[in-house]
Design a protein around this motif. Structure first.
Motif, PDB file in Angstrom:
ATOM      1  N   TRP A 104       1.227  -1.169   0.350  1.00  0.00           N
ATOM      2  CA  TRP A 104       0.145   0.008  -0.118  1.00  0.00           C
ATOM      3  C   TRP A 104       0.550   1.345   0.364  1.00  0.00           C
ATOM      4  O   TRP A 104       0.887   2.080  -1.026  1.00  0.00           O
ATOM      5  CB  TRP A 104      -0.776  -0.347   1.254  1.00  0.00           C
ATOM      6  CG  TRP A 104      -1.147   1.088   1.249  1.00  0.00           C
ATOM      7  CD1 TRP A 104      -0.992   2.568   2.299  1.00  0.00           C
ATOM      8  CD2 TRP A 104      -3.210   1.492   0.873  1.00  0.00           C
ATOM      9  NE1 TRP A 104      -1.981   3.292   2.512  1.00  0.00           N
ATOM     10  CE2 TRP A 104      -3.328   2.492   1.457  1.00  0.00           C
ATOM     11  CE3 TRP A 104      -4.053   0.355   0.913  1.00  0.00           C
ATOM     12  CZ2 TRP A 104      -4.575   2.978   1.408  1.00  0.00           C
ATOM     13  CZ3 TRP A 104      -5.143   1.466  -0.092  1.00  0.00           C
ATOM     14  CH2 TRP A 104      -5.167   2.861   0.625  1.00  0.00           C
ATOM     15  N   MET A 105       2.112   1.113   0.956  1.00  0.00           N
ATOM     16  CA  MET A 105       2.388   1.972   0.699  1.00  0.00           C
ATOM     17  C   MET A 105       3.440   2.392  -0.006  1.00  0.00           C
ATOM     18  O   MET A 105       3.707   3.612  -0.737  1.00  0.00           O
ATOM     19  CB  MET A 105       3.504   1.884   2.487  1.00  0.00           C
ATOM     20  CG  MET A 105       2.494   2.414   3.355  1.00  0.00           C
ATOM     21  SD  MET A 105       3.808   2.238   5.120  1.00  0.00           S
ATOM     22  CE  MET A 105       5.053   3.134   4.775  1.00  0.00           C
ATOM     23  N   VAL A 111      -0.349   7.089   4.571  1.00  0.00           N
ATOM     24  CA  VAL A 111       0.770   6.240   5.997  1.00  0.00           C
ATOM     25  C   VAL A 111      -0.380   5.876   6.483  1.00  0.00           C
ATOM     26  O   VAL A 111      -0.522   5.002   6.845  1.00  0.00           O
ATOM     27  CB  VAL A 111       1.455   7.472   6.318  1.00  0.00           C
ATOM     28  CG1 VAL A 111       1.905   6.000   7.531  1.00  0.00           C
ATOM     29  CG2 VAL A 111       2.545   6.931   5.008  1.00  0.00           C
ATOM     30  N   SER A 115      -2.288   2.193   8.230  1.00  0.00           N
ATOM     31  CA  SER A 115      -2.114   1.948   9.407  1.00  0.00           C
ATOM     32  C   SER A 115      -3.303   1.639  10.090  1.00  0.00           C
ATOM     33  O   SER A 115      -2.962  -0.192  10.279  1.00  0.00           O
ATOM     34  CB  SER A 115      -0.534   2.835  10.213  1.00  0.00           C
ATOM     35  OG  SER A 115       0.181   3.292   9.340  1.00  0.00           O
ATOM     36  N   THR A 178       9.546  -0.010   5.960  1.00  0.00           N
ATOM     37  CA  THR A 178       8.813  -0.783   5.562  1.00  0.00           C
ATOM     38  C   THR A 178       9.510  -2.182   5.269  1.00  0.00           C
ATOM     39  O   THR A 178       8.706  -2.934   5.695  1.00  0.00           O
ATOM     40  CB  THR A 178       9.244  -0.416   3.668  1.00  0.00           C
ATOM     41  OG1 THR A 178       8.121   0.632   3.573  1.00  0.00           O
ATOM     42  CG2 THR A 178       8.911  -1.879   2.177  1.00  0.00           C
TER      43      THR A 178
END
Length: 422
Positions: A104-105, A111, A115, A178
């Motif tokens: 996703w990031m 973010v 999360s 990451t």
């Protein structure tokens, strides 16, 4: 002529129990370490994006809501299905979910939203894994070894959590978040493999809390165990951990204006205290009764928490002692609850305890986060002390007589050795 096979049977059961213990401890260590990397990284990322205590609090609330809503239902499911299989399914689903967040990031997703979503979905599978894993322990570990196993299991899982948390602050500064999130996905895979190799349940492995064959007409009446009060005593530790994770992050980053590496140092010191406390538990528990140790451990931890918000040097000085006390109190409370839980209901008991503990933690997090943002962060620490001390003292006063009566009850008559014709 008859051959007494009771000794060889007991030895075989004990050997299987010991092997299972090692596999379950290893699986718990691995997956908890990965979760700690993820939640610590997520908390730091969310705080940097939003810059409020409540934003971090909402992250932990997002983790807690599915477990509050689903733990009881999943606990009932656990008592009807293969507990090992459910643990493996939960781990595999968690691995896929954990890997989705760094993807996703990488594709440029927000973010904070990523999360919240990833940790929310991980919490759904955790709502299944928690009662399933506790039921698996009750099912496979001999009752006489539960105290020692719980000390090793708590030492393993919390060592994984605290070592990962202590290194996460440093690793995020060096590599970014990451790689830690990707690592978490692989920890779930490793946990699933270890749990699968525990093997199928041996015939006769299930241990009722009271032996039905021994509780015949001549046996003493079965005493009802105070399950709900023991569960409350155990879940006070869950609320303590949840609130502490939020306010420690806030006091270090916002109140004291320190770097994330301070969080790493604090978690490392807490890890040392917890590991030593868990290692000492068998020696301490042989000298202090379970209920007394469960309460004294929590009260000792909260006494140290009073001094934590005074200065970050004070925090680093007292947190190993707080963790030492917390370890002994938590292991004692977990053992009391597990020993009192019938094997056919342990899933719903621990599922219910998890749901209530997290609901309490959510309420305490919202309330004490508001105190931190509206008054001051130190007052949030002292509010936590008042809450946990009230639970510990109240449950102790209500449990003294029921547990004393249980301890005085006569032991069941041992079953006769199995005789095999020569």
């Amino acid at each position: 002529m008859a051959i007494d096979t009771s000794s060889s049977t007991t030895t075989g059961s004990d050997r299987r129990s010991r092997l299972t213990e090692r596999q379950l401890v290893a699986a718990g260590f691995i997956t908890t370490a990965g979760n700690a990397f993820q939640i610590t990284a997520a908390a730091i990322m969310v705080f940097r994006a939003e810059n409020t205590t409540l934003s971090v609090g909402w992250l932990f609330i997002a983790v807690s809501i599915p477990q509050v809503v689903l733990s009881v239902m999943f606990g009932r499911l656990v008592d009807r299905m293969d507990r090992r299989l459910l643990c493996v399914i939960a781990d595999v689903v968690s691995a896929v979910t954990a890997f989705a967040l760094p993807l996703w990031m990488w594709f440029g997703g927000p973010v904070s939203l990523g999360s919240y979503l990833a940790n929310f979905l991980l919490a759904v599978t955790a709502a299944l894994f928690m009662p399933a894993s506790n039921a698996l322990v009750k099912e496979r570990v001999l009752d006489g070894r539960l105290g020692r196993f719980n000390s090793r299991y708590e030492m393993g899982t919390n060592t994984g959590m605290l070592l990962a948390s202590s290194s996460a602050g440093f690793l995020i500064v060096i590599f970014g978040a990451t790689p830690l999130l990707v690592f978490n996905a692989f920890t779930f895979v490793a946990s699933a493999v270890l749990t699968w190799f525990v093997g199928t349940k041996p015939a006769g492995a299930t241990q009722p809390t009271v032996d039905a064959s021994a509780a015949g007409a001549s046996a003493a009446p079965v005493r009802r165990q105070p399950i709900k009060r023991l569960a409350l005593l155990y879940t006070a530790g869950n609320a303590n951990l949840m609130v502490s994770n939020v306010i420690l992050t806030t006091i270090v980053l916002q109140h004291w204006k320190q770097s994330p590496w301070v969080i790493g140092v604090v978690d490392a010191l807490a890890g040392v205290g917890f590991i030593i406390g868990a290692a000492c538990y068998p020696w301490i528990s042989a000298r202090i009764k379970g209920l007394h140790l469960a309460v004294l451990g929590q009260l000792g931890c909260m006494t140290m928490v009073i001094f934590e918000p005074l200065h970050y040097i004070a925090l680093m000085s007292v947190i190993p002692v707080a963790a030492f006390c917390f370890a002994n109190g938590r292991i004692a409370a977990r053992t009391l609850l597990m020993q009192a839980s019938p094997v056919d209901r342990v899933g719903r008991i621990f599922g219910g305890a998890q749901a209530f503990g997290l609901a309490l933690g959510v309420a305490a997090t919202v309330g004490l986060s508001a105190v931190a943002d509206g008054i001051s962060v130190p007052w949030a620490f002292w509010g936590l002390v008042i809450l946990v001390d009230a639970i510990a003292i109240g449950t102790y006063l209500s449990l003294r007589k029921p547990l004393a009566a249980t301890e005085k009850a006569p032991e069941p008559v041992a079953a006769e050795p199995v005789a095999v014709p020569a």
